[in-house]
Design a protein around this motif. Structure first.
Motif, PDB file in Angstrom:
ATOM      1  N   ARG A  97      -4.401   5.205   3.155  1.00 44.09           N
ATOM      2  CA  ARG A  97      -3.810   4.111   2.363  1.00 44.09           C
ATOM      3  C   ARG A  97      -4.537   4.010   1.037  1.00 44.09           C
ATOM      4  O   ARG A  97      -5.768   3.999   1.001  1.00 44.09           O
TER       5      ARG A  97
ATOM      6  N   VAL B 275       0.760   5.601   0.519  1.00 37.12           N
ATOM      7  CA  VAL B 275       0.012   6.622   1.240  1.00 37.12           C
ATOM      8  C   VAL B 275      -0.289   7.769   0.288  1.00 37.12           C
ATOM      9  O   VAL B 275       0.589   8.249  -0.421  1.00 37.12           O
TER      10      VAL B 275
ATOM     11  N   ALA C 166       0.836  -1.202   0.000  1.00 33.21           N
ATOM     12  CA  ALA C 166       0.000   0.000   0.000  1.00 33.21           C
ATOM     13  C   ALA C 166       0.871   1.253   0.000  1.00 33.21           C
ATOM     14  O   ALA C 166       1.931   1.289   0.607  1.00 33.21           O
TER      15      ALA C 166
ATOM     16  N   CYS D 270      -7.534   2.167   7.445  1.00 36.14           N
ATOM     17  CA  CYS D 270      -7.376   3.024   6.259  1.00 36.14           C
ATOM     18  C   CYS D 270      -6.343   4.140   6.448  1.00 36.14           C
ATOM     19  O   CYS D 270      -6.009   4.831   5.509  1.00 36.14           O
ATOM     20  N   TRP D 271      -5.902   4.340   7.652  1.00 38.24           N
ATOM     21  CA  TRP D 271      -4.879   5.326   8.024  1.00 38.24           C
ATOM     22  C   TRP D 271      -5.399   6.758   8.071  1.00 38.24           C
ATOM     23  O   TRP D 271      -4.656   7.716   8.158  1.00 38.24           O
TER      24      TRP D 271
END
Length: 69
Positions: free
Chosen positions: A16, A5, A3, A51-52
Motif C-alpha cells: 500500500r 497499490v 490507498a 501494509c499489504w
C-alpha cells in the motif's frame, strides 16, 4: 484519500502506498535497507493487513538479514 497499490523495486511485492515505507520500497525493504520503522506485520491470507506486503525478500535483503542475525 484512498490507498493505491504499488510494487516494491527491491522485492517486487505489492504494498500500500500509504504504508510507512519509501516512495518505491515496501515498508519491510525500507526497514532493512534504510532503518525506517518496521511494520508490525499481521498476516492474513498471505498478506500483511497493515501494509499489504506478501513476505517476499530479495536475495540482497535476505543476505542482510543473515548478516544481522
Amino acid at each position: 484519500m484512498k490507498a493505491c497499490v504499488k510494487t516494491c523495486d527491491e522485492c517486487a511485492s505489492a504494498y500500500r502506498d500509504d504504508a510507512k515505507g519509501m516512495a518505491s520500497l515496501c515498508p519491510e525493504c525500507a526497514h532493512v535497507l534504510y532503518g525506517l520503522p518496521a511494520c508490525g506485520h499481521v498476516f492474513h491470507a498471505g498478506r500483511c493487513q497493515t501494509c499489504w506486503w506478501d513476505g517476499s525478500k530479495s536475495d540482497f535483503v535476505q543476505k542482510l538479514d543473515k548478516q544481522r542475525a
